[in-house]
Design a protein around this motif. Structure first.
Motif, PDB file in Angstrom:
ATOM      1  N   VAL A  45     -83.304 -34.992 -47.179  1.00 52.22           N
ATOM      2  CA  VAL A  45     -84.448 -35.840 -46.876  1.00 52.22           C
ATOM      3  C   VAL A  45     -84.825 -35.688 -45.400  1.00 52.22           C
ATOM      4  O   VAL A  45     -83.952 -35.542 -44.537  1.00 52.22           O
ATOM      5  CB  VAL A  45     -84.145 -37.316 -47.203  1.00 52.22           C
ATOM      6  CG1 VAL A  45     -85.312 -38.217 -46.822  1.00 52.22           C
ATOM      7  CG2 VAL A  45     -83.820 -37.469 -48.684  1.00 52.22           C
ATOM      8  N   LYS A  46     -86.133 -35.708 -45.116  1.00 50.75           N
ATOM      9  CA  LYS A  46     -86.628 -35.600 -43.746  1.00 50.75           C
ATOM     10  C   LYS A  46     -87.390 -36.866 -43.374  1.00 50.75           C
ATOM     11  O   LYS A  46     -88.223 -37.348 -44.149  1.00 50.75           O
ATOM     12  CB  LYS A  46     -87.553 -34.385 -43.597  1.00 50.75           C
ATOM     13  CG  LYS A  46     -86.882 -33.059 -43.898  1.00 50.75           C
ATOM     14  CD  LYS A  46     -87.885 -31.918 -43.904  1.00 50.75           C
ATOM     15  CE  LYS A  46     -87.225 -30.610 -44.309  1.00 50.75           C
ATOM     16  NZ  LYS A  46     -88.205 -29.500 -44.417  1.00 50.75           N
ATOM     17  N   TYR A  47     -87.084 -37.396 -42.198  1.00 53.12           N
ATOM     18  CA  TYR A  47     -87.732 -38.604 -41.721  1.00 53.12           C
ATOM     19  C   TYR A  47     -88.503 -38.295 -40.440  1.00 53.12           C
ATOM     20  O   TYR A  47     -88.028 -37.559 -39.579  1.00 53.12           O
ATOM     21  CB  TYR A  47     -86.703 -39.697 -41.445  1.00 53.12           C
ATOM     22  CG  TYR A  47     -85.968 -40.162 -42.685  1.00 53.12           C
ATOM     23  CD1 TYR A  47     -86.520 -41.121 -43.522  1.00 53.12           C
ATOM     24  CD2 TYR A  47     -84.726 -39.625 -43.012  1.00 53.12           C
ATOM     25  CE1 TYR A  47     -85.852 -41.552 -44.666  1.00 53.12           C
ATOM     26  CE2 TYR A  47     -84.045 -40.048 -44.153  1.00 53.12           C
ATOM     27  CZ  TYR A  47     -84.616 -41.009 -44.972  1.00 53.12           C
ATOM     28  OH  TYR A  47     -83.952 -41.419 -46.099  1.00 53.12           O
TER      29      TYR A  47
ATOM     30  N   ILE B  54     -77.772 -42.668 -42.572  1.00 56.09           N
ATOM     31  CA  ILE B  54     -78.434 -43.498 -43.580  1.00 56.09           C
ATOM     32  C   ILE B  54     -77.614 -43.402 -44.850  1.00 56.09           C
ATOM     33  O   ILE B  54     -77.595 -42.357 -45.521  1.00 56.09           O
ATOM     34  CB  ILE B  54     -79.880 -43.042 -43.834  1.00 56.09           C
ATOM     35  CG1 ILE B  54     -80.693 -43.124 -42.537  1.00 56.09           C
ATOM     36  CG2 ILE B  54     -80.535 -43.897 -44.922  1.00 56.09           C
ATOM     37  CD1 ILE B  54     -82.102 -42.606 -42.666  1.00 56.09           C
TER      38      ILE B  54
ATOM     39  N   GLN C 228     -94.768 -46.946 -38.651  1.00 62.95           N
ATOM     40  CA  GLN C 228     -93.561 -46.175 -38.927  1.00 62.95           C
ATOM     41  C   GLN C 228     -93.816 -44.700 -38.671  1.00 62.95           C
ATOM     42  O   GLN C 228     -94.806 -44.137 -39.132  1.00 62.95           O
ATOM     43  CB  GLN C 228     -93.120 -46.387 -40.374  1.00 62.95           C
ATOM     44  CG  GLN C 228     -91.794 -45.726 -40.708  1.00 62.95           C
ATOM     45  CD  GLN C 228     -91.347 -46.043 -42.120  1.00 62.95           C
ATOM     46  OE1 GLN C 228     -92.058 -46.676 -42.883  1.00 62.95           O
ATOM     47  NE2 GLN C 228     -90.157 -45.591 -42.472  1.00 62.95           N
ATOM     48  N   GLY C 229     -92.920 -44.076 -37.934  1.00 56.37           N
ATOM     49  CA  GLY C 229     -93.100 -42.695 -37.481  1.00 56.37           C
ATOM     50  C   GLY C 229     -93.358 -42.623 -35.996  1.00 56.37           C
ATOM     51  O   GLY C 229     -93.160 -41.584 -35.369  1.00 56.37           O
TER      52      GLY C 229
ATOM     53  N   CYS D 248     -90.157 -39.122 -36.786  1.00 60.81           N
ATOM     54  CA  CYS D 248     -90.037 -39.934 -35.582  1.00 60.81           C
ATOM     55  C   CYS D 248     -90.855 -39.253 -34.487  1.00 60.81           C
ATOM     56  O   CYS D 248     -91.581 -38.287 -34.746  1.00 60.81           O
ATOM     57  CB  CYS D 248     -88.574 -40.097 -35.159  1.00 60.81           C
ATOM     58  SG  CYS D 248     -87.684 -41.413 -36.034  1.00 60.81           S
TER      59      CYS D 248
ATOM     60  N   GLU E 148     -83.903 -34.003 -40.233  1.00 56.33           N
ATOM     61  CA  GLU E 148     -83.437 -33.588 -41.553  1.00 56.33           C
ATOM     62  C   GLU E 148     -81.999 -34.058 -41.759  1.00 56.33           C
ATOM     63  O   GLU E 148     -81.132 -33.836 -40.908  1.00 56.33           O
ATOM     64  CB  GLU E 148     -83.511 -32.068 -41.703  1.00 56.33           C
ATOM     65  CG  GLU E 148     -83.095 -31.595 -43.082  1.00 56.33           C
ATOM     66  CD  GLU E 148     -83.209 -30.087 -43.240  1.00 56.33           C
ATOM     67  OE1 GLU E 148     -82.846 -29.588 -44.309  1.00 56.33           O
ATOM     68  OE2 GLU E 148     -83.659 -29.409 -42.285  1.00 56.33           O
ATOM     69  N   TYR E 149     -81.761 -34.707 -42.885  1.00 54.89           N
ATOM     70  CA  TYR E 149     -80.447 -35.267 -43.191  1.00 54.89           C
ATOM     71  C   TYR E 149     -79.683 -34.385 -44.167  1.00 54.89           C
ATOM     72  O   TYR E 149     -80.246 -33.476 -44.795  1.00 54.89           O
ATOM     73  CB  TYR E 149     -80.596 -36.685 -43.737  1.00 54.89           C
ATOM     74  CG  TYR E 149     -80.736 -37.725 -42.646  1.00 54.89           C
ATOM     75  CD1 TYR E 149     -79.692 -38.569 -42.321  1.00 54.89           C
ATOM     76  CD2 TYR E 149     -81.915 -37.822 -41.912  1.00 54.89           C
ATOM     77  CE1 TYR E 149     -79.808 -39.510 -41.309  1.00 54.89           C
ATOM     78  CE2 TYR E 149     -82.047 -38.757 -40.893  1.00 54.89           C
ATOM     79  CZ  TYR E 149     -80.982 -39.592 -40.602  1.00 54.89           C
ATOM     80  OH  TYR E 149     -81.102 -40.507 -39.587  1.00 54.89           O
TER      81      TYR E 149
ATOM     82  N   CYS F 277     -83.427 -43.320 -35.183  1.00 58.97           N
ATOM     83  CA  CYS F 277     -83.911 -42.065 -35.770  1.00 58.97           C
ATOM     84  C   CYS F 277     -82.767 -41.097 -36.073  1.00 58.97           C
ATOM     85  O   CYS F 277     -82.907 -40.231 -36.944  1.00 58.97           O
ATOM     86  CB  CYS F 277     -84.902 -41.402 -34.830  1.00 58.97           C
ATOM     87  SG  CYS F 277     -86.484 -42.273 -34.678  1.00 58.97           S
TER      88      CYS F 277
ATOM     89  N   ARG G  16     -89.226 -34.171 -36.966  1.00 56.43           N
ATOM     90  CA  ARG G  16     -88.665 -34.512 -38.268  1.00 56.43           C
ATOM     91  C   ARG G  16     -87.145 -34.418 -38.182  1.00 56.43           C
ATOM     92  O   ARG G  16     -86.606 -33.405 -37.739  1.00 56.43           O
ATOM     93  CB  ARG G  16     -89.158 -33.554 -39.357  1.00 56.43           C
ATOM     94  CG  ARG G  16     -90.649 -33.638 -39.661  1.00 56.43           C
ATOM     95  CD  ARG G  16     -90.983 -34.957 -40.328  1.00 56.43           C
ATOM     96  NE  ARG G  16     -92.286 -34.930 -40.972  1.00 56.43           N
ATOM     97  CZ  ARG G  16     -93.438 -35.148 -40.350  1.00 56.43           C
ATOM     98  NH1 ARG G  16     -93.432 -35.390 -39.060  1.00 56.43           N
ATOM     99  NH2 ARG G  16     -94.585 -35.122 -41.016  1.00 56.43           N
TER     100      ARG G  16
END
Length: 254
Positions: A50-52, A78, A210-211, A54, A45-46, A74, A43
Protein backbone atom coordinates in the motif's frame (compact mmCIF):
# COMPACT_ATOMS: atom_id res chain seq x y z
CA UNK A 1 50.23 33.19 -38.16
CA UNK A 2 51.83 35.42 -35.54
CA UNK A 3 51.98 34.24 -31.95
CA UNK A 4 49.71 37.07 -30.78
CA UNK A 5 47.12 36.19 -33.42
CA UNK A 6 47.35 32.50 -32.49
CA UNK A 7 46.75 33.36 -28.86
CA UNK A 8 43.72 35.43 -29.87
CA UNK A 9 42.23 32.55 -31.85
CA UNK A 10 42.91 30.11 -29.02
CA UNK A 11 41.30 32.40 -26.46
CA UNK A 12 38.25 32.84 -28.71
CA UNK A 13 37.87 29.05 -29.04
CA UNK A 14 38.15 28.60 -25.27
CA UNK A 15 35.51 31.29 -24.74
CA UNK A 16 33.11 29.58 -27.16
CA UNK A 17 33.63 26.19 -25.51
CA UNK A 18 33.01 27.61 -22.03
CA UNK A 19 29.86 29.35 -23.23
CA UNK A 20 28.52 26.20 -24.88
CA UNK A 21 29.28 24.20 -21.76
CA UNK A 22 27.16 26.59 -19.74
CA UNK A 23 24.30 26.52 -22.24
CA UNK A 24 24.30 22.75 -22.60
CA UNK A 25 24.81 22.08 -18.90
CA UNK A 26 27.95 20.04 -19.51
CA UNK A 27 29.19 20.73 -15.99
CA UNK A 28 25.76 20.38 -14.42
CA UNK A 29 24.13 17.53 -12.54
CA UNK A 30 23.68 14.09 -14.13
CA UNK A 31 20.86 13.56 -16.62
CA UNK A 32 18.87 11.39 -14.19
CA UNK A 33 19.05 13.96 -11.36
CA UNK A 34 15.71 14.55 -9.65
CA UNK A 35 15.23 17.89 -7.85
CA UNK A 36 12.91 17.60 -4.85
CA UNK A 37 11.30 20.81 -3.65
CA UNK A 38 9.87 21.54 -0.23
CA UNK A 39 6.13 20.95 -0.56
CA UNK A 40 6.44 18.24 -3.20
CA UNK A 41 4.22 15.18 -3.18
CA UNK A 42 5.82 11.99 -1.87
CA UNK A 43 4.46 8.44 -1.58
CA UNK A 44 5.34 6.15 1.32
CA UNK A 45 5.30 2.51 0.19
CA UNK A 46 4.63 -0.05 2.91
CA UNK A 47 5.60 -3.70 3.22
CA UNK A 48 2.05 -4.75 2.31
CA UNK A 49 2.29 -2.87 -1.00
CA UNK A 50 0.00 0.00 0.00
CA UNK A 51 1.18 3.55 -0.79
CA UNK A 52 0.21 6.59 1.26
CA UNK A 53 0.59 10.21 0.18
CA UNK A 54 2.37 12.84 2.27
CA UNK A 55 4.36 16.02 1.65
CA UNK A 56 8.09 16.68 1.72
CA UNK A 57 8.64 19.37 4.33
CA UNK A 58 12.25 20.15 3.47
CA UNK A 59 15.69 18.67 2.97
CA UNK A 60 18.14 18.52 5.87
CA UNK A 61 21.75 17.40 6.23
CA UNK A 62 23.91 15.41 8.62
CA UNK A 63 27.59 14.78 8.05
CA UNK A 64 27.25 15.68 4.38
CA UNK A 65 24.37 13.22 3.83
CA UNK A 66 21.00 14.48 2.60
CA UNK A 67 17.71 13.59 4.32
CA UNK A 68 14.09 14.27 3.57
CA UNK A 69 11.88 15.61 6.35
CA UNK A 70 8.13 15.01 6.68
CA UNK A 71 5.53 14.41 9.38
CA UNK A 72 6.25 11.61 11.86
CA UNK A 73 2.97 9.79 11.31
CA UNK A 74 3.86 9.46 7.61
CA UNK A 75 6.62 6.95 8.44
CA UNK A 76 4.98 5.26 11.42
CA UNK A 77 4.07 1.52 11.10
CA UNK A 78 0.44 0.83 10.24
CA UNK A 79 -0.77 -2.39 11.79
CA UNK A 80 1.77 -5.03 10.85
CA UNK A 81 3.05 -3.08 7.83
CA UNK A 82 6.17 -0.93 7.88
CA UNK A 83 7.48 1.65 5.39
CA UNK A 84 10.00 0.25 2.91
CA UNK A 85 10.47 2.99 0.28
CA UNK A 86 9.72 6.64 -0.35
CA UNK A 87 8.66 7.52 -3.90
CA UNK A 88 8.34 10.76 -5.85
CA UNK A 89 5.02 12.28 -6.94
CA UNK A 90 4.66 9.79 -9.81
CA UNK A 91 4.40 6.97 -7.21
CA UNK A 92 7.08 5.04 -9.14
CA UNK A 93 10.43 6.80 -8.86
CA UNK A 94 12.28 6.00 -5.60
CA UNK A 95 13.76 8.94 -3.74
CA UNK A 96 14.72 6.74 -0.78
CA UNK A 97 15.15 3.01 -1.22
CA UNK A 98 16.86 2.21 2.07
CA UNK A 99 15.03 3.29 5.21
CA UNK A 100 17.42 1.74 7.73
CA UNK A 101 18.75 5.20 8.55
CA UNK A 102 15.28 6.74 8.78
CA UNK A 103 13.29 7.49 11.92
CA UNK A 104 10.28 9.26 13.31
CA UNK A 105 9.07 10.95 16.46
CA UNK A 106 5.38 10.79 17.24
CA UNK A 107 4.28 11.97 20.65
CA UNK A 108 0.61 12.72 21.18
CA UNK A 109 -1.84 12.71 18.27
CA UNK A 110 -2.02 14.86 15.17
CA UNK A 111 -4.78 17.19 16.35
CA UNK A 112 -4.66 20.73 17.66
CA UNK A 113 -2.90 20.79 21.00
CA UNK A 114 -2.03 17.08 20.79
CA UNK A 115 0.99 16.37 18.60
CA UNK A 116 3.94 17.58 20.62
CA UNK A 117 6.40 15.95 18.21
CA UNK A 118 5.42 14.73 14.77
CA UNK A 119 8.48 14.60 12.53
CA UNK A 120 10.18 11.94 10.40
CA UNK A 121 13.37 11.78 8.39
CA UNK A 122 14.71 9.46 5.69
CA UNK A 123 17.94 9.33 3.64
CA UNK A 124 17.68 10.63 0.10
CA UNK A 125 18.88 8.55 -2.85
CA UNK A 126 22.01 9.68 -4.68
CA UNK A 127 20.15 10.99 -7.74
CA UNK A 128 18.07 13.45 -5.69
CA UNK A 129 19.18 17.08 -5.74
CA UNK A 130 18.25 19.93 -3.42
CA UNK A 131 17.10 23.13 -5.17
CA UNK A 132 16.67 24.77 -1.73
CA UNK A 133 13.31 26.13 -2.81
CA UNK A 134 9.58 25.47 -2.90
CA UNK A 135 7.47 25.67 -6.04
CA UNK A 136 3.83 25.70 -4.97
CA UNK A 137 3.13 22.07 -4.11
CA UNK A 138 0.76 19.74 -5.95
CA UNK A 139 -2.97 19.11 -6.27
CA UNK A 140 -3.30 15.37 -5.68
CA UNK A 141 -6.62 14.11 -7.04
CA UNK A 142 -8.24 10.81 -5.97
CA UNK A 143 -7.90 8.07 -8.63
CA UNK A 144 -5.83 10.44 -10.83
CA UNK A 145 -2.78 11.29 -8.75
CA UNK A 146 -0.49 14.27 -8.37
CA UNK A 147 1.03 14.38 -11.87
CA UNK A 148 -1.62 16.11 -13.96
CA UNK A 149 -2.60 19.50 -15.35
CA UNK A 150 -3.91 21.06 -12.15
CA UNK A 151 -0.59 20.46 -10.38
CA UNK A 152 1.24 22.00 -13.31
CA UNK A 153 -1.08 25.00 -13.23
CA UNK A 154 -0.56 25.45 -9.47
CA UNK A 155 3.20 25.45 -9.92
CA UNK A 156 2.87 27.85 -12.87
CA UNK A 157 0.90 30.49 -10.95
CA UNK A 158 2.81 30.13 -7.68
CA UNK A 159 6.28 31.66 -7.79
CA UNK A 160 9.24 29.60 -6.63
CA UNK A 161 10.40 30.65 -3.19
CA UNK A 162 14.02 30.29 -2.15
CA UNK A 163 14.32 28.73 1.32
CA UNK A 164 16.22 31.19 3.49
CA UNK A 165 16.26 28.85 6.51
CA UNK A 166 14.26 27.53 9.46
CA UNK A 167 12.94 29.55 12.37
CA UNK A 168 11.34 28.59 15.70
CA UNK A 169 7.58 28.88 16.19
CA UNK A 170 8.23 31.90 18.41
CA UNK A 171 9.24 33.78 15.25
CA UNK A 172 5.53 34.16 14.40
CA UNK A 173 2.73 35.85 16.33
CA UNK A 174 -1.02 35.45 16.57
CA UNK A 175 -2.74 37.03 13.57
CA UNK A 176 0.32 36.86 11.32
CA UNK A 177 -0.23 35.41 7.85
CA UNK A 178 1.73 32.25 7.05
CA UNK A 179 1.58 29.95 4.05
CA UNK A 180 2.04 26.27 3.31
CA UNK A 181 2.95 24.31 0.18
CA UNK A 182 1.24 20.92 0.23
CA UNK A 183 0.93 17.82 -1.91
CA UNK A 184 -2.87 17.84 -1.80
CA UNK A 185 -4.00 21.48 -1.77
CA UNK A 186 -0.98 23.29 -3.21
CA UNK A 187 -0.16 26.73 -1.78
CA UNK A 188 -2.60 28.24 0.71
CA UNK A 189 -2.20 31.01 3.28
CA UNK A 190 -3.97 32.10 6.45
CA UNK A 191 -3.60 33.63 9.92
CA UNK A 192 -1.89 32.14 12.94
CA UNK A 193 -4.49 31.39 15.63
CA UNK A 194 -2.19 30.46 18.48
CA UNK A 195 1.50 30.09 19.31
CA UNK A 196 2.50 27.64 22.05
CA UNK A 197 6.23 28.00 22.77
CA UNK A 198 6.03 25.37 25.54
CA UNK A 199 4.99 22.55 23.18
CA UNK A 200 6.57 24.01 20.05
CA UNK A 201 3.26 24.22 18.20
CA UNK A 202 1.26 26.77 16.32
CA UNK A 203 -2.34 26.59 15.13
CA UNK A 204 -3.27 28.22 11.83
CA UNK A 205 -6.47 28.80 9.88
CA UNK A 206 -5.53 27.50 6.46
CA UNK A 207 -6.86 25.01 3.90
CA UNK A 208 -5.24 21.59 4.34
CA UNK A 209 -6.43 18.05 3.59
CA UNK A 210 -5.16 14.51 3.99
CA UNK A 211 -1.94 14.22 2.00
CA UNK A 212 -0.73 17.65 3.12
CA UNK A 213 0.85 16.11 6.23
CA UNK A 214 4.47 17.22 6.42
CA UNK A 215 3.91 20.42 4.46
CA UNK A 216 6.29 23.30 5.17
CA UNK A 217 4.56 26.20 6.91
CA UNK A 218 6.50 29.39 6.33
CA UNK A 219 6.69 33.16 6.48
CA UNK A 220 7.64 35.21 3.44
CA UNK A 221 10.50 37.70 3.53
CA UNK A 222 10.42 41.04 1.65
CA UNK A 223 12.62 39.52 -1.09
CA UNK A 224 10.13 36.66 -1.61
CA UNK A 225 12.21 33.99 0.12
CA UNK A 226 10.71 31.74 2.79
CA UNK A 227 11.52 30.88 6.40
CA UNK A 228 10.12 27.47 7.36
CA UNK A 229 8.57 27.64 10.82
CA UNK A 230 6.67 24.36 11.00
CA UNK A 231 5.52 20.95 9.80
CA UNK A 232 1.83 20.29 9.15
CA UNK A 233 0.74 17.56 11.54
CA UNK A 234 -3.03 17.40 11.07
CA UNK A 235 -6.19 19.37 10.42
CA UNK A 236 -9.68 19.62 11.84
CA UNK A 237 -12.48 20.27 9.31
CA UNK A 238 -9.84 20.95 6.67
CA UNK A 239 -9.13 24.43 8.01
CA UNK A 240 -7.85 24.38 11.61
CA UNK A 241 -4.32 23.09 11.14
CA UNK A 242 -1.88 21.84 13.77
CA UNK A 243 1.73 22.71 13.00
CA UNK A 244 4.78 21.31 14.82
CA UNK A 245 8.13 23.04 15.12
CA UNK A 246 10.57 22.67 12.21
CA UNK A 247 13.58 23.43 14.42
CA UNK A 248 15.46 22.02 16.15
CA UNK A 249 15.29 18.86 14.06
CA UNK A 250 16.04 15.48 15.72
CA UNK A 251 18.89 13.05 15.03
CA UNK A 252 21.49 15.78 14.56
CA UNK A 253 19.89 17.05 11.34
CA UNK A 254 20.48 20.61 10.24
Amino acid sequence: MTSSRARGVRNAIVSVVVTLAGVLGMAATPANALPMYAGDSIRIEYSDGVKYGCTLNSIAYRGGAMYGVTAGHCLAPIGGARPVRVLAADARTPISGDLRDSGFLLEGDNTLGGALKDVAWFPMAGHVTDPRAMRGGFIDLPFIGAIQGLSGFAQFINPNRRIAGRQPVTAVRTGQIVCKDGARTSRTCGPVLNVNPRTGEIAVLILSLQGDSGSPVYTVNPDGSANIVGIVSGAAYGMFVAVDAATPLPAGLR
